[in-house]
Write a protein that holds these residues in place. Structure first.
Motif, mmCIF file in Angstrom:
data_model
loop_
_atom_site.group_PDB
_atom_site.id
_atom_site.type_symbol
_atom_site.label_atom_id
_atom_site.label_comp_id
_atom_site.label_asym_id
_atom_site.label_seq_id
_atom_site.Cartn_x
_atom_site.Cartn_y
_atom_site.Cartn_z
ATOM 1 N N ARG A 265 23.016 74.096 51.712
ATOM 2 C CA ARG A 265 23.468 73.477 50.612
ATOM 3 C C ARG A 265 22.846 72.261 50.438
ATOM 4 O O ARG A 265 22.804 71.668 49.239
ATOM 5 C CB ARG A 265 25.053 73.274 50.905
ATOM 6 C CG ARG A 265 25.770 74.466 50.989
ATOM 7 C CD ARG A 265 27.538 74.202 50.984
ATOM 8 N NE ARG A 265 27.947 73.816 52.309
ATOM 9 C CZ ARG A 265 28.118 74.334 53.386
ATOM 10 N NH1 ARG A 265 28.170 75.665 53.199
ATOM 11 N NH2 ARG A 265 28.536 73.930 54.523
ATOM 12 N N ARG A 266 22.519 71.440 51.564
ATOM 13 C CA ARG A 266 21.760 70.326 51.459
ATOM 14 C C ARG A 266 20.402 70.387 50.860
ATOM 15 O O ARG A 266 20.087 69.814 50.074
ATOM 16 C CB ARG A 266 21.691 69.690 53.031
ATOM 17 C CG ARG A 266 20.914 68.436 52.627
ATOM 18 C CD ARG A 266 20.880 67.761 54.117
ATOM 19 N NE ARG A 266 20.099 66.500 54.236
ATOM 20 C CZ ARG A 266 18.905 66.416 54.568
ATOM 21 N NH1 ARG A 266 18.169 67.512 54.743
ATOM 22 N NH2 ARG A 266 18.346 65.302 54.688
ATOM 23 N N MET A 267 19.817 71.648 51.112
ATOM 24 C CA MET A 267 18.348 72.053 50.384
ATOM 25 C C MET A 267 18.487 72.267 49.050
ATOM 26 O O MET A 267 17.866 71.530 48.070
ATOM 27 C CB MET A 267 17.785 72.991 51.157
ATOM 28 C CG MET A 267 17.068 72.652 52.533
ATOM 29 S SD MET A 267 15.638 71.751 52.476
ATOM 30 C CE MET A 267 16.308 70.245 52.958
ATOM 31 N N LEU A 268 19.619 72.901 48.675
ATOM 32 C CA LEU A 268 19.769 73.252 47.352
ATOM 33 C C LEU A 268 20.456 72.117 46.345
ATOM 34 O O LEU A 268 20.411 72.039 45.069
ATOM 35 C CB LEU A 268 20.665 74.394 46.973
ATOM 36 C CG LEU A 268 20.053 75.844 47.750
ATOM 37 C CD1 LEU A 268 20.987 77.031 47.563
ATOM 38 C CD2 LEU A 268 18.626 76.019 47.121
ATOM 39 N N GLY A 269 21.218 71.166 47.039
ATOM 40 C CA GLY A 269 21.969 70.141 46.312
ATOM 41 C C GLY A 269 21.563 68.721 46.886
ATOM 42 O O GLY A 269 22.533 68.140 47.534
ATOM 43 N N PRO A 270 20.063 68.493 46.858
ATOM 44 C CA PRO A 270 19.897 67.069 47.600
ATOM 45 C C PRO A 270 20.538 66.015 47.234
ATOM 46 O O PRO A 270 20.773 65.585 45.706
ATOM 47 C CB PRO A 270 18.413 66.988 47.451
ATOM 48 C CG PRO A 270 17.975 67.839 46.235
ATOM 49 C CD PRO A 270 19.192 69.052 45.995
ATOM 50 N N HIS A 271 20.873 65.086 47.911
ATOM 51 C CA HIS A 271 21.414 63.623 47.392
ATOM 52 C C HIS A 271 20.191 62.767 47.219
ATOM 53 O O HIS A 271 19.184 62.932 47.802
ATOM 54 C CB HIS A 271 22.214 63.204 48.411
ATOM 55 C CG HIS A 271 23.658 64.044 48.568
ATOM 56 N ND1 HIS A 271 24.586 64.082 47.493
ATOM 57 C CD2 HIS A 271 24.081 64.730 49.509
ATOM 58 C CE1 HIS A 271 25.847 64.818 47.904
ATOM 59 N NE2 HIS A 271 25.413 65.239 49.112
ATOM 60 N N ALA A 272 20.687 61.554 46.545
ATOM 61 C CA ALA A 272 19.574 60.663 46.465
ATOM 62 C C ALA A 272 19.289 59.880 47.705
ATOM 63 O O ALA A 272 20.158 59.706 48.462
ATOM 64 C CB ALA A 272 19.885 59.720 45.348
ATOM 65 N N PRO A 273 18.044 59.670 48.114
ATOM 66 C CA PRO A 273 17.869 58.989 49.162
ATOM 67 C C PRO A 273 18.459 57.521 49.159
ATOM 68 O O PRO A 273 18.719 57.059 48.132
ATOM 69 C CB PRO A 273 16.208 58.886 49.356
ATOM 70 C CG PRO A 273 15.975 59.108 47.928
ATOM 71 C CD PRO A 273 16.897 59.986 47.211
ATOM 72 N N LEU A 274 18.461 56.926 50.300
ATOM 73 C CA LEU A 274 18.966 55.450 50.327
ATOM 74 C C LEU A 274 18.018 54.605 49.655
ATOM 75 O O LEU A 274 16.660 54.998 49.561
ATOM 76 C CB LEU A 274 19.204 55.082 51.843
ATOM 77 C CG LEU A 274 20.064 55.917 52.768
ATOM 78 C CD1 LEU A 274 20.059 55.273 54.206
ATOM 79 C CD2 LEU A 274 21.323 56.101 52.266
ATOM 80 N N ASP A 275 18.590 53.727 49.084
ATOM 81 C CA ASP A 275 17.816 52.533 48.364
ATOM 82 C C ASP A 275 17.462 51.678 49.576
ATOM 83 O O ASP A 275 17.609 51.591 50.499
ATOM 84 C CB ASP A 275 18.598 52.134 46.925
ATOM 85 C CG ASP A 275 19.949 51.006 47.662
ATOM 86 O OD1 ASP A 275 19.922 50.556 48.734
ATOM 87 O OD2 ASP A 275 20.754 51.300 46.771
ATOM 88 N N ARG A 276 16.668 50.540 48.847
ATOM 89 C CA ARG A 276 15.691 49.680 49.753
ATOM 90 C C ARG A 276 17.011 48.852 50.691
ATOM 91 O O ARG A 276 16.792 48.656 51.713
ATOM 92 C CB ARG A 276 15.051 48.763 49.050
ATOM 93 C CG ARG A 276 14.156 47.558 49.825
ATOM 94 C CD ARG A 276 13.302 46.809 49.091
ATOM 95 N NE ARG A 276 13.945 46.151 48.059
ATOM 96 C CZ ARG A 276 13.337 45.173 47.106
ATOM 97 N NH1 ARG A 276 12.001 45.288 47.443
ATOM 98 N NH2 ARG A 276 13.821 44.697 46.341
ATOM 99 N N TRP A 277 17.923 48.273 49.818
ATOM 100 C CA TRP A 277 18.854 47.612 50.550
ATOM 101 C C TRP A 277 19.958 48.375 51.532
ATOM 102 O O TRP A 277 20.164 47.911 52.566
ATOM 103 C CB TRP A 277 19.840 46.983 49.338
ATOM 104 C CG TRP A 277 19.128 45.954 48.757
ATOM 105 C CD1 TRP A 277 18.648 46.152 47.152
ATOM 106 C CD2 TRP A 277 18.328 44.537 48.914
ATOM 107 N NE1 TRP A 277 17.899 45.129 46.766
ATOM 108 C CE2 TRP A 277 17.757 44.270 47.890
ATOM 109 C CE3 TRP A 277 18.513 44.076 50.078
ATOM 110 C CZ2 TRP A 277 17.342 42.934 47.719
ATOM 111 C CZ3 TRP A 277 17.712 42.717 50.105
ATOM 112 C CH2 TRP A 277 17.170 42.204 48.871
ATOM 113 N N GLU A 278 20.144 49.527 51.276
ATOM 114 C CA GLU A 278 20.762 50.298 52.034
ATOM 115 C C GLU A 278 19.956 50.614 53.633
ATOM 116 O O GLU A 278 20.539 50.548 54.535
ATOM 117 C CB GLU A 278 21.213 51.718 51.433
ATOM 118 C CG GLU A 278 22.447 51.532 50.419
ATOM 119 C CD GLU A 278 22.575 53.052 49.613
ATOM 120 O OE1 GLU A 278 23.770 53.294 49.476
ATOM 121 O OE2 GLU A 278 21.491 53.545 49.419
#
Length: 316
Positions: A265-278
């Protein structure tokens, strides 16, 4: 003594509360490498607080403040002068720190030697039953069960069964073997060995038990992400579906297993990576976990150092 008590209370509280706090971190699946570092830093923080608490109770702040020479002299006195060890608290502090270090050393040696023995035995079996495929850069074993895993170590290599080769398309085979190579290049077995050492040395500590479970899951996510840099995520997901029921040996790192479907599920529906501040906030948290106990333990010594040298300066 106040600092020793604070460090001890912090260690107890962190061991009980940090697993619940870190387990709620929704960002962990988006940045598995940072999440692994967070769990490792939390575990190291608890161990450091225990050791530094014993040190702070055994060595007076004034000794630390008067410099390293005085500190070494005090340590020698603690070992050689029975009068110095006259107080019960000092004896207990020295004994506790020694027992903690001995327990960690024993557990670490047991984990490393035990897994090394099992891997060597398995490697000998693979030398008889398997064959190295140069095109795949993996050992192929004639076995109907669909398995793909890596055998870590000095001469580590990826292993895949003929059952997996028959069920996977060539591009899926390449993707899953890239996953296993990511484990080998990242030395993920050492990351797991460190977590195993803590759970074996201190089996009743909630933080260490949860960290072992989470780190085992996160190294699989990290290997998926590394493989996804060179192979389409859909190929990794398809391979995971077909390998989900396969169980690699306990001392190896396998592509399938209990986490496979969640990773699909993670491979098929990837979330946005953390931004610089996170990411910066996460790195700062790791730094605070690692440096916090040490900084707290140094406060009395630094205060004594400043008071001593300020007094000398004013008396000139």
């Amino acid at each position: 003594m106040t600092v020793a008590v604070i460090l001890a209370l912090y260690g107890i509280s962190a061991a009980a509360l940090l697993p619940k706090l870190l387990a709620r971190a929704a960002w962990a699946d988006r940045a598995p490498r940072l999440a692994i570092a967070m769990w490792q830093a939390a575990s190291a923080s608890v161990v450091a607080s225990a050791l530094l608490s014993a040190f702070a109770a055994a060595v007076p702040a004034s000794v630390v403040g008067h410099g390293l020479a005085g500190l070494f002299e005090a340590c020698a006195m603690l070992l050689n002068d029975g009068a110095t060890l006259s107080t019960t608290s000092t004896r207990v502090s020295v004994a506790v720190s020694g027992l903690l270090l001995a327990r960690l050393t024993y557990a670490g040696a047991a984990v490393l030697l035990g897994t090394r023995r099992e891997r060597r035995r398995h490697a000998n079996a693979l030398a008889l039953l398997g064959r190295h495929d140069r095109d795949l850069d993996a050992v192929v074993v004639d076995y109907d069960e669909r398995l793909a895993y890596c055998l870590p170590g000095r001469n580590g290599h990826a292993v895949i069964t003929t059952g997996a080769l028959r069920s996977l398309a060539p591009e899926q085979v390449a993707a899953v073997l890239a996953h296993e190579q990511a484990h080998l290049r990242g030395h993920h077995h050492l990351v797991l060995a460190a977590a195993d050492t803590l759970t074996r040395a201190f089996p009743g500590v909630p933080l260490f038990a949860r960290a072992r479970t989470e780190i085992a899951r996160l190294v699989e996510l990290l290997a998926d992400d590394v493989a996804a840099r060179r192979h389409p995520r859909v190929h990794i997901a398809a391979a995971l579906v077909r390998l989900a029921t396969g169980e690699a040996p306990a001392f190896a790192l396998g592509a399938g297993g209990a986490t496979a479907l969640a990773r699909v599920r993670r491979m098929l529906g990837p979330h946005a990576p953390l931004d610089r501040w996170e990411r910066l906030a996460g790195m700062l948290s790791v730094t605070l976990l690692l440096a916090g106990p040490t900084a707290l333990a140094l406060v009395p010594g630094v205060s004594a150092f400043l008071a001593h040298h300020c007094h000398e300066f004013l008396s000139l």
